[in-house]
Design a protein around this motif. Structure first.
Motif, PDB file in Angstrom:
ATOM      1  N   UNK A   1     -86.559  45.454  46.745  1.00  0.00           N
ATOM      2  CA  UNK A   1     -87.338  44.272  46.816  1.00  0.00           C
ATOM      3  C   UNK A   1     -86.367  42.985  47.584  1.00  0.00           C
ATOM      4  N   UNK A   2     -85.149  42.796  47.047  1.00  0.00           N
ATOM      5  CA  UNK A   2     -84.202  41.911  47.352  1.00  0.00           C
ATOM      6  C   UNK A   2     -83.715  42.220  48.898  1.00  0.00           C
ATOM      7  N   UNK A   3     -83.548  43.492  49.222  1.00  0.00           N
ATOM      8  CA  UNK A   3     -83.143  43.891  50.567  1.00  0.00           C
ATOM      9  C   UNK A   3     -84.139  43.671  51.705  1.00  0.00           C
ATOM     10  N   UNK A   4     -85.390  43.779  51.027  1.00  0.00           N
ATOM     11  CA  UNK A   4     -86.580  43.727  52.433  1.00  0.00           C
ATOM     12  C   UNK A   4     -87.343  42.242  52.244  1.00  0.00           C
ATOM     13  N   UNK A   5     -86.798  41.544  51.498  1.00  0.00           N
ATOM     14  CA  UNK A   5     -87.522  39.972  51.255  1.00  0.00           C
ATOM     15  C   UNK A   5     -87.458  39.231  52.725  1.00  0.00           C
ATOM     16  N   UNK A   6     -86.461  39.504  53.399  1.00  0.00           N
ATOM     17  CA  UNK A   6     -86.358  38.928  54.885  1.00  0.00           C
ATOM     18  C   UNK A   6     -86.931  40.101  55.773  1.00  0.00           C
ATOM     19  N   UNK A   7     -87.755  39.655  56.559  1.00  0.00           N
ATOM     20  CA  UNK A   7     -88.217  40.648  57.461  1.00  0.00           C
ATOM     21  C   UNK A   7     -87.103  40.846  58.506  1.00  0.00           C
ATOM     22  N   UNK A   8     -86.633  39.993  59.153  1.00  0.00           N
ATOM     23  CA  UNK A   8     -85.419  40.104  60.215  1.00  0.00           C
ATOM     24  C   UNK A   8     -84.336  40.898  59.723  1.00  0.00           C
ATOM     25  N   UNK A   9     -84.090  40.498  58.466  1.00  0.00           N
ATOM     26  CA  UNK A   9     -82.918  41.215  57.717  1.00  0.00           C
ATOM     27  C   UNK A   9     -83.121  42.655  57.698  1.00  0.00           C
ATOM     28  N   UNK A  10     -84.518  42.983  56.966  1.00  0.00           N
ATOM     29  CA  UNK A  10     -84.817  44.203  56.917  1.00  0.00           C
ATOM     30  C   UNK A  10     -85.014  45.247  58.262  1.00  0.00           C
ATOM     31  N   UNK A  11     -85.320  44.487  59.044  1.00  0.00           N
ATOM     32  CA  UNK A  11     -85.308  45.445  60.457  1.00  0.00           C
ATOM     33  C   UNK A  11     -83.923  45.529  60.833  1.00  0.00           C
ATOM     34  N   UNK A  12     -82.936  44.836  60.641  1.00  0.00           N
ATOM     35  CA  UNK A  12     -81.504  44.934  61.036  1.00  0.00           C
ATOM     36  C   UNK A  12     -81.051  46.313  60.050  1.00  0.00           C
ATOM     37  N   UNK A  13     -81.508  46.261  58.870  1.00  0.00           N
ATOM     38  CA  UNK A  13     -81.047  47.297  58.034  1.00  0.00           C
ATOM     39  C   UNK A  13     -81.885  48.499  57.671  1.00  0.00           C
ATOM     40  N   UNK A  14     -82.684  48.579  58.456  1.00  0.00           N
ATOM     41  CA  UNK A  14     -83.853  49.520  58.547  1.00  0.00           C
ATOM     42  C   UNK A  14     -83.348  51.049  58.358  1.00  0.00           C
ATOM     43  N   UNK A  15     -82.397  51.500  59.186  1.00  0.00           N
ATOM     44  CA  UNK A  15     -81.961  52.931  58.796  1.00  0.00           C
ATOM     45  C   UNK A  15     -81.643  53.048  57.517  1.00  0.00           C
ATOM     46  N   UNK A  16     -80.720  52.350  56.672  1.00  0.00           N
ATOM     47  CA  UNK A  16     -80.305  52.432  55.391  1.00  0.00           C
ATOM     48  C   UNK A  16     -81.509  52.137  54.345  1.00  0.00           C
ATOM     49  N   UNK A  17     -82.485  51.357  54.680  1.00  0.00           N
ATOM     50  CA  UNK A  17     -83.818  50.815  53.782  1.00  0.00           C
ATOM     51  C   UNK A  17     -84.628  52.430  53.791  1.00  0.00           C
ATOM     52  N   UNK A  18     -84.632  52.715  54.967  1.00  0.00           N
ATOM     53  CA  UNK A  18     -85.715  53.817  55.089  1.00  0.00           C
ATOM     54  C   UNK A  18     -85.107  55.047  54.314  1.00  0.00           C
ATOM     55  N   UNK A  19     -83.965  55.388  53.995  1.00  0.00           N
ATOM     56  CA  UNK A  19     -83.549  56.308  53.470  1.00  0.00           C
ATOM     57  C   UNK A  19     -83.733  56.038  51.914  1.00  0.00           C
ATOM     58  N   UNK A  20     -83.388  54.751  51.719  1.00  0.00           N
ATOM     59  CA  UNK A  20     -83.403  54.286  50.181  1.00  0.00           C
ATOM     60  C   UNK A  20     -84.929  54.262  49.704  1.00  0.00           C
ATOM     61  N   UNK A  21     -85.733  53.932  50.657  1.00  0.00           N
ATOM     62  CA  UNK A  21     -87.422  53.928  50.154  1.00  0.00           C
ATOM     63  C   UNK A  21     -87.991  55.272  50.014  1.00  0.00           C
ATOM     64  N   UNK A  22     -87.418  56.277  50.510  1.00  0.00           N
ATOM     65  CA  UNK A  22     -87.741  57.927  50.318  1.00  0.00           C
ATOM     66  C   UNK A  22     -87.237  58.039  48.949  1.00  0.00           C
ATOM     67  N   UNK A  23     -85.932  57.673  48.512  1.00  0.00           N
ATOM     68  CA  UNK A  23     -85.521  58.063  47.112  1.00  0.00           C
ATOM     69  C   UNK A  23     -86.170  57.244  46.271  1.00  0.00           C
ATOM     70  N   UNK A  24     -86.624  55.999  46.657  1.00  0.00           N
ATOM     71  CA  UNK A  24     -87.278  55.247  45.436  1.00  0.00           C
ATOM     72  C   UNK A  24     -88.373  55.698  45.004  1.00  0.00           C
ATOM     73  N   UNK A  25     -89.273  56.311  46.217  1.00  0.00           N
ATOM     74  CA  UNK A  25     -90.469  56.746  46.188  1.00  0.00           C
ATOM     75  C   UNK A  25     -90.460  58.086  44.988  1.00  0.00           C
ATOM     76  N   UNK A  26     -89.479  58.762  45.429  1.00  0.00           N
ATOM     77  CA  UNK A  26     -89.072  60.054  44.736  1.00  0.00           C
ATOM     78  C   UNK A  26     -88.772  59.584  43.110  1.00  0.00           C
ATOM     79  N   UNK A  27     -87.984  58.680  43.053  1.00  0.00           N
ATOM     80  CA  UNK A  27     -87.701  58.257  41.642  1.00  0.00           C
ATOM     81  C   UNK A  27     -88.893  57.760  40.763  1.00  0.00           C
ATOM     82  N   UNK A  28     -89.789  57.257  41.422  1.00  0.00           N
ATOM     83  CA  UNK A  28     -91.029  56.552  40.914  1.00  0.00           C
ATOM     84  C   UNK A  28     -92.146  57.811  40.493  1.00  0.00           C
ATOM     85  N   UNK A  29     -91.986  58.662  41.462  1.00  0.00           N
ATOM     86  CA  UNK A  29     -92.782  59.957  41.107  1.00  0.00           C
ATOM     87  C   UNK A  29     -92.327  60.748  40.072  1.00  0.00           C
TER      88      UNK A  29
END
Length: 208
Positions: free
Chosen positions: A119-147
């Motif tokens: 949530x902190x890493x994606x709070x700012x849309x511009x910053x999230x866009x800049x960090x998209x490659x790393x965040x996309x990987x993290x989102x996959x793992x976060x979803x897997x952890x929640x499941x």
């Protein structure tokens, strides 16, 4: 000649039950009670086996990642095994149930940490866009952890959370810095545009 329904057929046994009847009925009730006790003992033993396997898998999942949780579960397993060895499966199962609650809470804490950093890493849309490659990987793992948390798949949940946290460790620091840069950049670009628009310095503002 009497009708068939009126024919009296002599009974092969006396009308009154034998005197052993009460004792036989009591013996039957005793056997039923013993069978019920045996079934409960078998069910308790089966429940213990399932619960022990679940908590053991959870303990192994946290090994080398969370020593406090590993040691807590290890101690609970030792206590439950000792209680089961004394045929006290009711207490042993209660011990494992309590350990399972703590196991679930431990993994939930990890998953909540992942979700918080994401949530902190994606709070700012511009910053999230800049960090998209790393965040996309993290989102996959976060979803897997929640499941995995919901399905009680301990090893899968821990590994997914660890992988996500490694990716988010840098993005959590980079995101606010990039957000500050983007905020300053908007104001700076506006000032540069004003300088370029000024005719006296138009020939010197191209580099800006």
């Amino acid at each position: 000649m009497p009708a068939p329904s009126q024919v009296q057929v002599p009974l092969p046994y006396p009308v009154q039950p034998p005197k052993e009847w009460p004792q036989a009925m009591q013996a039957l009730e005793d056997v039923k009670a013993i069978a019920a006790t045996a079934k409960k003992a078998a069910d308790d033993r089966q429940g213990f086996t399932v619960k022990l396997a679940d908590v053991t898998m959870g303990m192994n999942a946290f090994q080398n990642f969370d020593n406090a949780t590993f040691n807590l579960l290890s101690g609970a397993i030792g206590n439950a095994n000792a209680q089961a060895a004394a045929n006290n499966y009711v207490t042993a199962n209660a011990t494992l149930d309590a350990a399972a609650v703590k196991l679930q809470a431990a993994l939930k804490l990890w998953v909540d940490t992942v979700n918080g950093k994401l949530a902190k890493s994606t709070a700012n849309a511009s910053a999230a866009g800049f960090l998209k490659p790393e965040l996309d990987k993290a989102k996959v793992q976060a979803a897997a952890a929640n499941t995995a948390l919901g399905a009680r798949r301990w090893s899968e949940g821990v590994m997914a959370a660890v992988t996500a946290l490694r990716a988010l460790a840098s993005t959590e620091r980079m995101a606010p810095r990039r957000a500050s840069y983007e905020t300053a950049r908007v104001a700076t670009v506006a000032k540069i545009a004003a300088v370029k628009a000024a005719a006296p310095v138009a020939d010197r503002s191209r580099g800006l």
